[in-house]
Each structure stands twice: as structure tokens, then as C-alpha cells.
Design a protein around this motif. Structure first.
Motif, PDB file in Angstrom:
ATOM      1  N   VAL A   3       1.015  -1.393  -0.174  1.00 51.25           N
ATOM      2  CA  VAL A   3      -0.223   0.023  -0.074  1.00 51.25           C
ATOM      3  C   VAL A   3       0.856   1.413   0.095  1.00 51.25           C
ATOM      4  O   VAL A   3       2.053   1.165   0.301  1.00 51.25           O
ATOM      5  N   ASN A   4       0.415   2.488  -0.767  1.00 47.07           N
ATOM      6  CA  ASN A   4       1.035   3.283  -0.425  1.00 47.07           C
ATOM      7  C   ASN A   4       1.255   4.250   0.777  1.00 47.07           C
ATOM      8  O   ASN A   4      -0.365   4.308   1.687  1.00 47.07           O
ATOM      9  N   ALA A   5       2.133   4.130   1.725  1.00 46.22           N
ATOM     10  CA  ALA A   5       2.082   4.944   3.125  1.00 46.22           C
ATOM     11  C   ALA A   5       1.404   6.119   3.178  1.00 46.22           C
ATOM     12  O   ALA A   5       0.676   6.416   4.035  1.00 46.22           O
ATOM     13  N   ALA A   6       1.639   6.486   2.307  1.00 43.48           N
ATOM     14  CA  ALA A   6       1.223   8.393   2.543  1.00 43.48           C
ATOM     15  C   ALA A   6      -0.335   7.995   2.582  1.00 43.48           C
ATOM     16  O   ALA A   6      -1.030   9.126   2.948  1.00 43.48           O
ATOM     17  N   VAL A   7      -0.720   7.316   1.123  1.00 43.72           N
ATOM     18  CA  VAL A   7      -2.347   6.812   1.566  1.00 43.72           C
ATOM     19  C   VAL A   7      -3.314   6.861   2.779  1.00 43.72           C
ATOM     20  O   VAL A   7      -3.394   6.600   3.533  1.00 43.72           O
ATOM     21  N   MET A  45      -2.359  -5.948   8.207  1.00 47.95           N
ATOM     22  CA  MET A  45      -2.087  -7.403   6.727  1.00 47.95           C
ATOM     23  C   MET A  45      -3.374  -7.260   6.204  1.00 47.95           C
ATOM     24  O   MET A  45      -3.994  -6.174   6.013  1.00 47.95           O
ATOM     25  N   LYS A  46      -2.880  -8.305   4.754  1.00 48.21           N
ATOM     26  CA  LYS A  46      -3.387  -7.875   3.795  1.00 48.21           C
ATOM     27  C   LYS A  46      -4.807  -8.648   4.062  1.00 48.21           C
ATOM     28  O   LYS A  46      -4.340  -9.940   4.368  1.00 48.21           O
TER      29      LYS A  46
END
Length: 94
Positions: A3-7, A45-46
Motif C-alpha cells: 500500500v502507498n504509505a502516504a495514502v 495485514m492483507k
């Protein structure tokens, strides 16, 4: 997790604002369940969908009309599929 850390950081900040305001503007989550996500440690977790449907579903009558708490039909509101299956057992042989 990919995942995008900023998002992810922005999403957590938005959710924590909802908690502070006592109102979930995105999903209308009941305020009694709004609990801020605090750090500094986070675990994620996914996950994938393992269950499709809801528990209990919407109460319907024999015409598949959604009914209110007094069993009166809600005009123009019909329910089908997983959301009413349990309620139909008395009308259909499932």
C-alpha cells in the motif's frame, strides 16, 4: 502489504478526525464504535473476503418488500439475494 504509505497515513488521520468529531462522514459508523487509531506501533495485514452477505439481513414480507419494526412494508423498498435469504425460509423451501 503493497500500500502507498502516504495514502495509509492520510486515511488514518481522516479516521481519527472522524473519531474526534464523533461522526464518520465516510461510512456513517455509529459514534459508539469510533475509536481513534493511536501509535506509534501499527500492525496491518492483507485480507480477502471470506464471507459474502450479512448476518440476519433485512426483514421482508412474502412480496420481498422491506418491512419496518412494526412489520409494515416500506413503500418502494424491495430486498433480494443474500440480504433477505434467511427471512425467506418461511416462504420458500431453501
Amino acid at each position: 502489504m503493497g500500500v502507498n504509505a502516504a495514502v495509509l497515513k492520510a486515511t488514518i488521520a481522516e479516521y481519527n478526525r472522524f473519531c474526534a468529531n464523533g461522526h464518520d462522514a465516510l461510512f456513517a459508523k455509529d459514534r459508539k464504535y469510533l475509536r481513534p487509531i493511536k501509535g506509534p506501533k501499527f500492525y496491518a495485514m492483507k485480507a480477502t473476503t471470506a464471507f459474502l452477505g450479512s448476518l440476519g439481513g433485512v426483514k421482508v414480507n412474502e412480496k420481498l418488500e422491506a418491512v419496518d419494526k412494526n412489520e409494515a412494508p416500506i413503500p418502494g423498498l424491495y430486498v433480494v439475494g443474500f440480504e433477505c435469504r434467511r427471512r425467506l425460509r418461511r416462504y420458500l423451501q431453501l
